[in-house]
Every structure is written in structure tokens, then in C-alpha cells.
Design an enzyme around this catalytic site. Structure first.
Site, PDB file in Angstrom:
ATOM      1  N   GLY A   1      77.635  14.366 -33.820  1.00  0.00           N
ATOM      2  CA  GLY A   1      77.238  15.715 -34.212  1.00  0.00           C
ATOM      3  C   GLY A   1      78.342  16.258 -35.096  1.00  0.00           C
TER       4      GLY A   1
ATOM      5  N   LYS B   1      84.134  32.279 -21.747  1.00  0.00           N
ATOM      6  CA  LYS B   1      83.577  32.068 -23.092  1.00  0.00           C
ATOM      7  C   LYS B   1      82.112  32.507 -23.132  1.00  0.00           C
ATOM      8  CE  LYS B   1      84.006  30.519 -27.364  1.00  0.00           C
ATOM      9  NZ  LYS B   1      83.827  29.221 -27.947  1.00  0.00           N
TER      10      LYS B   1
HETATM   11  P1  NAD Z   1      76.455  23.109 -36.671  1.00  0.00           P
HETATM   12  O1  NAD Z   1      75.184  23.876 -36.681  1.00  0.00           O
HETATM   13  O2  NAD Z   1      77.370  23.286 -37.830  1.00  0.00           O
HETATM   14  O3  NAD Z   1      76.147  21.559 -36.551  1.00  0.00           O
HETATM   15  C1  NAD Z   1      75.356  21.079 -35.493  1.00  0.00           C
HETATM   16  C2  NAD Z   1      74.318  20.102 -36.057  1.00  0.00           C
HETATM   17  O4  NAD Z   1      73.413  20.813 -36.905  1.00  0.00           O
HETATM   18  C3  NAD Z   1      74.914  18.987 -36.894  1.00  0.00           C
HETATM   19  O5  NAD Z   1      74.190  17.814 -36.624  1.00  0.00           O
HETATM   20  C4  NAD Z   1      74.676  19.460 -38.299  1.00  0.00           C
HETATM   21  O6  NAD Z   1      74.628  18.451 -39.248  1.00  0.00           O
HETATM   22  C5  NAD Z   1      73.341  20.158 -38.171  1.00  0.00           C
HETATM   23  N1  NAD Z   1      73.165  21.151 -39.227  1.00  0.00           N
HETATM   24  C6  NAD Z   1      74.037  22.119 -39.564  1.00  0.00           C
HETATM   25  N2  NAD Z   1      73.543  22.850 -40.594  1.00  0.00           N
HETATM   26  C7  NAD Z   1      72.336  22.304 -40.906  1.00  0.00           C
HETATM   27  C8  NAD Z   1      71.335  22.603 -41.874  1.00  0.00           C
HETATM   28  N3  NAD Z   1      71.500  23.609 -42.731  1.00  0.00           N
HETATM   29  N4  NAD Z   1      70.228  21.834 -41.893  1.00  0.00           N
HETATM   30  C9  NAD Z   1      70.064  20.808 -41.032  1.00  0.00           C
HETATM   31  N5  NAD Z   1      70.974  20.478 -40.087  1.00  0.00           N
HETATM   32  C10 NAD Z   1      72.097  21.223 -40.016  1.00  0.00           C
HETATM   33  O7  NAD Z   1      77.169  23.400 -35.280  1.00  0.00           O
HETATM   34  P2  NAD Z   1      78.660  23.896 -34.992  1.00  0.00           P
HETATM   35  O8  NAD Z   1      78.812  25.295 -35.457  1.00  0.00           O
HETATM   36  O9  NAD Z   1      79.611  22.869 -35.441  1.00  0.00           O
HETATM   37  O10 NAD Z   1      78.628  23.945 -33.401  1.00  0.00           O
HETATM   38  C11 NAD Z   1      78.664  22.783 -32.574  1.00  0.00           C
HETATM   39  C12 NAD Z   1      78.906  23.236 -31.140  1.00  0.00           C
HETATM   40  O11 NAD Z   1      80.190  23.855 -31.068  1.00  0.00           O
HETATM   41  C13 NAD Z   1      77.918  24.287 -30.645  1.00  0.00           C
HETATM   42  O12 NAD Z   1      77.721  24.163 -29.269  1.00  0.00           O
HETATM   43  C14 NAD Z   1      78.633  25.594 -30.921  1.00  0.00           C
HETATM   44  O13 NAD Z   1      78.212  26.658 -30.111  1.00  0.00           O
HETATM   45  C15 NAD Z   1      80.055  25.197 -30.602  1.00  0.00           C
HETATM   46  N6  NAD Z   1      81.072  26.039 -31.247  1.00  0.00           N
HETATM   47  C16 NAD Z   1      80.993  26.286 -32.590  1.00  0.00           C
HETATM   48  C17 NAD Z   1      81.973  27.079 -33.173  1.00  0.00           C
HETATM   49  C18 NAD Z   1      81.963  27.356 -34.652  1.00  0.00           C
HETATM   50  O14 NAD Z   1      82.754  28.190 -35.103  1.00  0.00           O
HETATM   51  N7  NAD Z   1      81.138  26.707 -35.454  1.00  0.00           N
HETATM   52  C19 NAD Z   1      83.004  27.611 -32.388  1.00  0.00           C
HETATM   53  C20 NAD Z   1      83.043  27.308 -31.029  1.00  0.00           C
HETATM   54  C21 NAD Z   1      82.059  26.516 -30.469  1.00  0.00           C
END
Ligand code: NAD
Length: 310
Positions: free
Chosen positions: A7, A187
Site C-alpha cells: 500500500g 489517535k
Molecule cells: P492513500 O490514500 O494516499 O493511499 C492508500 C491507497 O490508495 C494506495 O494504494 C494508493 O495508491 C491509493 N490511492 C491514493 N490516491 C489514489 C487515487 N487518486 N486513485 C486511486 N488510488 C489512489 O493513503 P495514506 O494517506 O497514505 O494513508 C494510509 C494509512 O495511513 C491510512 O490508514 C491513513 O489513515 C493512515 N495515515 C495517513 C496519514 C497521512 O497524512 N496521509 C497520517 C497518519 C495516518
């Protein structure tokens, strides 16, 4: 030591980049093909706290992981609703000793992960790093941590210590949580108030503090979360947590939480069922009412429907 990021969206790319920069054998894995192809073709372009980096970091699509690849450590970074699919594709690449790290937002992911590996192999935690995706292959990572982690059972503590050391080598500021469940529930208080309410009200975090009604909602949501957290033997002080949340909203003032960015900006489905929805569900399972959290989850779902979120 082979490390996979299963991921590799915003936070996955961020953690992967920091580990890769430190010389770890890291592979990014993802199922969003446009993003996968962009990184395979042009490398990962990432801004880390204002410093632009271009990294030729290995990247596989979930369908192209080499059959013989077995990972010693897997960081899980999908959105909560994608976790089962990710565990399904990564399972053939885990051994009896692989460590599976989950610092995703949301409650009780370990219930699902335990269907794939032993509880002692799971390192659970929370992170205060923030990340985002500008376009496929272009991301940013901000913050200085910490990443608080811990084992779920005494036999898992050595694995948690290993992860702390690796995170620290990569400058990700790992710490061993003194009370893992308390860290997770704290959190949830942040995500269950700021994420949900900023998304419903379409406002930045500091705007919540400008409305007494919004502050009242923060209090009520938190009151229920604190009550339901007692099922994990977590006893948070409601007034202290409320003050902490109000203070946090002021500190990160202009920030729009990730749930806002997902739903309002990008019309993507949210993790609400794993945050406020999970609080309400766990409440029902344990005879504790959490109607405000359920109502908030329903409102977010209604908004997802209205915006045709995918
Ligand atoms: P993300 O949405 O960036 O990525 C998760 C998945 O979604 C990946 O497989 C990604 O390729 C896909 N994705 C992202 N954008 C897309 C799009 N436009 N079209 C199709 N697919 C897409 O997720 P994240 O923000 O990295 O979060 C991952 C985990 O970490 C979650 O549980 C989140 O709550 C947690 N988290 C995130 C943050 C943050 O700042 N991003 C902070 C703390 C915790």
C-alpha cells in the site's frame, strides 16, 4: 533484510523513501496502476519536509510481485477498507517470522491481520507523520514523528523493538509505546473529531474552535470514545483529552485533515467505518451507547453518496 511497503500511497511512499534513503532493501507495492507505472518509469518524486528528492526505488504492482520474494518486514499502508485485499496479495510473501507493521488510522485492524499471521508477528502503532499525493508518482511527507509502536502480546515485544530501531535509523523517530492501546484510542479521538467534523463542515481544523457548537460536538464525540475505550482497559481523562484536541486544532490551524482531502477534494471513500463507525460498533458489542459517533458516521456516508465517492 527485505522490507515491503504494502500500500504505497502517500504515507507508504513517505516511509518507503526514508527507509530507502538510509540504504534499506525496500520495495514499494501498490495496486493503483497509474501511480505504479509513474514510479517504475520516472522514479518517485517526493518532497520531504521541503527537500525535493528523486528516488529510483523498486516498485511492483500487487500482481507482479516475484513469486519467490519473501519479506522480513511489511509495512501496511493502504486505506482501512483496502486492508483485506492487501493482506490477500502479500500473504504468499510472508514467512513464519515476518514482522507485519500496522500504523494505519482506525480501530481493531489486528483482528483482520491475525487471520494471516500470528499475533506476535504484528507490530501495531500510530504515527503523527503526514503525507499526501500531488499526482501519480509525486508525493510529500511532512513532520518529525513520532511513530509509536508496540507488540500486542509479550512474545511480540522483540519485534516491536526491532521496528523502533529500523524507524530510528531511517530518521522516522520510532518510539516504543508505553501503552499501545492508549496511544491508539488517543489517535481515534483526534481522527474522530477533526477528520469527521472538518469533512462534514468543510472547514480547516482551527475553524472548529471558532464555533461553540462545533466544540460541543467535539466534546460529545470524545466523551463517547473515552467511554468505549474502557473495553481495552484504556482510561483517558475526558477534560484533558478535550483540551488537547482544542489545542491541536489551533496548532495545526490551516490544515485540512486527510479525510477532507479524500472526500471533498478527490471524491474518495473515507475510513469513517474504522473510526467513528468502529467506536459505535464496538460500543454496541459491549453494551455502551455511542449514538453521536454513529450519527457522524452516517452523515459522512450520506456525503460520500452525494459526491458519488469511489
Ligand atoms: P492513500 O490514500 O494516499 O493511499 C492508500 C491507497 O490508495 C494506495 O494504494 C494508493 O495508491 C491509493 N490511492 C491514493 N490516491 C489514489 C487515487 N487518486 N486513485 C486511486 N488510488 C489512489 O493513503 P495514506 O494517506 O497514505 O494513508 C494510509 C494509512 O495511513 C491510512 O490508514 C491513513 O489513515 C493512515 N495515515 C495517513 C496519514 C497521512 O497524512 N496521509 C497520517 C497518519 C495516518
Amino acid at each position: 533484510m527485505k522490507i515491503a511497503i504494502a500500500g504505497s500511497g502517500a504515507l507508504g511512499c513517505g516511509f518507503g523513501a526514508k527507509l530507502f534513503q538510509q540504504g534499506f532493501d525496500v520495495t514499494l507495492i501498490d495496486s493503483w496502476m497509474t501511480h505504479v507505472k509513474a514510479i517504475q518509469t520516472n522514479g518517485l518524486h517526493i518532497d520531504i519536509n521541503g527537500e525535493r528528492c528523486h528516488l529510483d526505488i523498486p516498485m511492483y504492482s500487487h500482481e507482479d510481485i516475484p513469486n519467490n520474494d519473501v519479506y522480513d518486514i511489511v509495512f501496511l499502508f493502504p486505506k482501512s477498507m483496502q486492508l483485506k485485499d492487501v493482506l490477500d496479495y502479500i500473504k504468499p510473501h510472508l514467512s513464519e517470522t515476518s514482522i507485519v507493521v500496522c500504523t494505519m488510522n482506525g480501530l481493531k485492524h489486528e483482528r483482520l491481520i491475525e487471520q494471516y499471521v500470528k499475533t506476535s508477528q504484528i507490530v501495531r502503532g500510530v504515527t503523527t507523520w503526514t503525507a499526501g499525493i500531488e499526482s501519480p508518482g509525486c508525493t510529500h511527507l511532512m513532520g518529525s514523528g513520532p511513530v509509536e509502536v508496540g507488540g500486542l502480546v509479550p512474545e511480540g515485544m522483540d519485534n516491536a523493538q526491532t521496528i523502533v530501531e529500523i524507524l530510528n535509523q531511517a530518521g522516522l523517530n520510532g518510539t516504543l509505546s508505553e501503552d499501545l492501546h492508549q496511544s491508539i484510542w488517543k489517535k481515534i479521538c483526534v481522527n474522530g473529531t477533526a477528520n469527521a467534523l472538518c469533512t462534514i463542515l468543510e472547514c480547516k481544523m482551527s475553524s472548529l474552535n471558532e464555533s461553540n457548537d462545533a466544540k460541543n460536538l467535539i466534546y460529545k464525540i470524545t466523551q463517547e470514545i473515552v467511554h468505549v475505550a474502557t473495553i481495552d482497559n484504556v482510561h483517558l481523562n475526558l477534560d484533558e483529552i478535550f483540551e488537547y484536541l482544542i489545542d491541536l486544532n489551533d496548532k495545526v490551524g490551516p490544515h485540512f485533515p486527510s479525510m477532507y482531502q479524500d472526500l471533498i477534494n478527490n471524491h474518495r471513500k473515507t475510513e469513517i467505518d474504522y473510526i467513528n463507525g468502529a467506536v459505535a460498533k464496538l460500543g454496541v458489542e459491549n453494551g455502551i451507547d455511542a449514538p453521536v459517533n454513529q450519527f457522524v458516521a452516517n452523515l459522512i456516508h450520506a456525503k460520500e453518496n452525494k459526491l458519488d465517492a469511489q
